[in-house]
Design a protein around this motif. Structure first.
Motif, short mmCIF file in Angstrom:
data_model
loop_
_atom_site.label_atom_id
_atom_site.label_comp_id
_atom_site.label_asym_id
_atom_site.label_seq_id
_atom_site.Cartn_x
_atom_site.Cartn_y
_atom_site.Cartn_z
N THR A 1 -117.54 -33.60 -51.55
CA THR A 1 -118.58 -32.86 -52.24
C THR A 1 -119.71 -32.53 -51.27
O THR A 1 -119.95 -33.27 -50.32
CB THR A 1 -119.17 -33.66 -53.42
OG1 THR A 1 -119.72 -34.88 -52.92
CG2 THR A 1 -118.11 -33.95 -54.47
N LEU B 1 -123.73 -31.49 -51.57
CA LEU B 1 -124.89 -31.30 -52.43
C LEU B 1 -125.61 -30.02 -52.05
O LEU B 1 -125.54 -29.57 -50.90
CB LEU B 1 -125.84 -32.48 -52.34
CG LEU B 1 -125.31 -33.80 -52.90
CD1 LEU B 1 -126.33 -34.91 -52.70
CD2 LEU B 1 -124.97 -33.67 -54.38
N THR C 1 -126.97 -30.93 -57.68
CA THR C 1 -125.69 -30.35 -58.05
C THR C 1 -124.83 -30.15 -56.80
O THR C 1 -125.35 -29.85 -55.74
CB THR C 1 -125.90 -28.99 -58.75
OG1 THR C 1 -126.75 -29.17 -59.86
CG2 THR C 1 -124.59 -28.37 -59.19
N THR C 2 -123.54 -30.29 -56.96
CA THR C 2 -122.66 -30.05 -55.82
C THR C 2 -122.39 -28.55 -55.67
O THR C 2 -122.34 -27.81 -56.64
CB THR C 2 -121.31 -30.79 -55.97
OG1 THR C 2 -120.68 -30.37 -57.19
CG2 THR C 2 -121.52 -32.28 -55.98
N THR C 3 -122.24 -28.14 -54.43
CA THR C 3 -121.93 -26.76 -54.10
C THR C 3 -120.45 -26.52 -54.37
O THR C 3 -119.61 -27.36 -54.05
CB THR C 3 -122.24 -26.50 -52.61
OG1 THR C 3 -123.62 -26.72 -52.40
CG2 THR C 3 -121.87 -25.10 -52.19
#
Length: 172
Positions: free
Chosen positions: A38, A40, A77-79
């Motif tokens: 992941t 961020l 939030t994850t990209t």
């Protein structure tokens, strides 16, 4: 959808496929995030500062703008890793129907927020309210537009002719 596209000027037609199912080498992901599962939202911005390749800086900047401003995600939030893949081909990135994707994000936020009950009152969580919805509110709820923004000359996309009112302490 049509109004959304007129306000943003974002493409709503084109190649909507997020891939053909084959695993592709994601060079930006490998080079700047060491293949982490992941990424961020803050990490592409940090990678821009470390990067000495101008083209990679551009691509990382496009992903950061897409995630933080166009899709209005929270910094924790994850990209979407697909964005790191598609930006590797600038023409494909530019032709992608981001307007459609952002419209779906906006609808999802309102459906999710509306379905949550807090006491006996339904409330909307508008954190990260997409700029498109903000501009749409200015245009359709005239009192809101008059209080929080100034309307300039009419041009398309329509979001170009709104400016935040300095007296209200708002910024866009």
């Amino acid at each position: 959808m049509f109004e959304f596209a007129m306000i943003t000027g974002l493409n709503i037609t084109g190649d909507e496929a997020t891939g053909d199912g084959t695993q592709r080498r994601n060079m930006l992901h490998d080079a700047y995030f060491e293949g982490q599962g992941t990424v961020l939202l803050t990490q592409p911005f940090d990678a821009i500062r470390r990067c000495d390749q101008m083209l990679d800086r551009l691509k990382l900047g496009l992903v950061y703008i897409l995630e933080s401003m166009v899709r209005c995600h929270h910094k924790k939030t994850t990209t979407d890793l697909f964005h790191l893949e598609i930006v590797d081909d600038i023409d494909r990135f530019n032709d992608y129907p981001w307007g459609w994707r952002c419209f779906e994000d906006t609808v999802y936020v309102f459906i999710r927020s509306h379905s949550k009950l807090k006491g006996a009152i339904r409330k909307y969580d508008t954190y990260g309210l997409p700029l498109t919805v903000q501009i749409w509110a200015y245009e359709t709820v005239h009192l809101m537009g008059a209080r929080f923004a100034r309307r300039g000359e009419t041009r398309c996309p329509r979001m170009h002719h709104w400016r935040a009112s300095r007296s209200e302490g708002c910024s866009t």
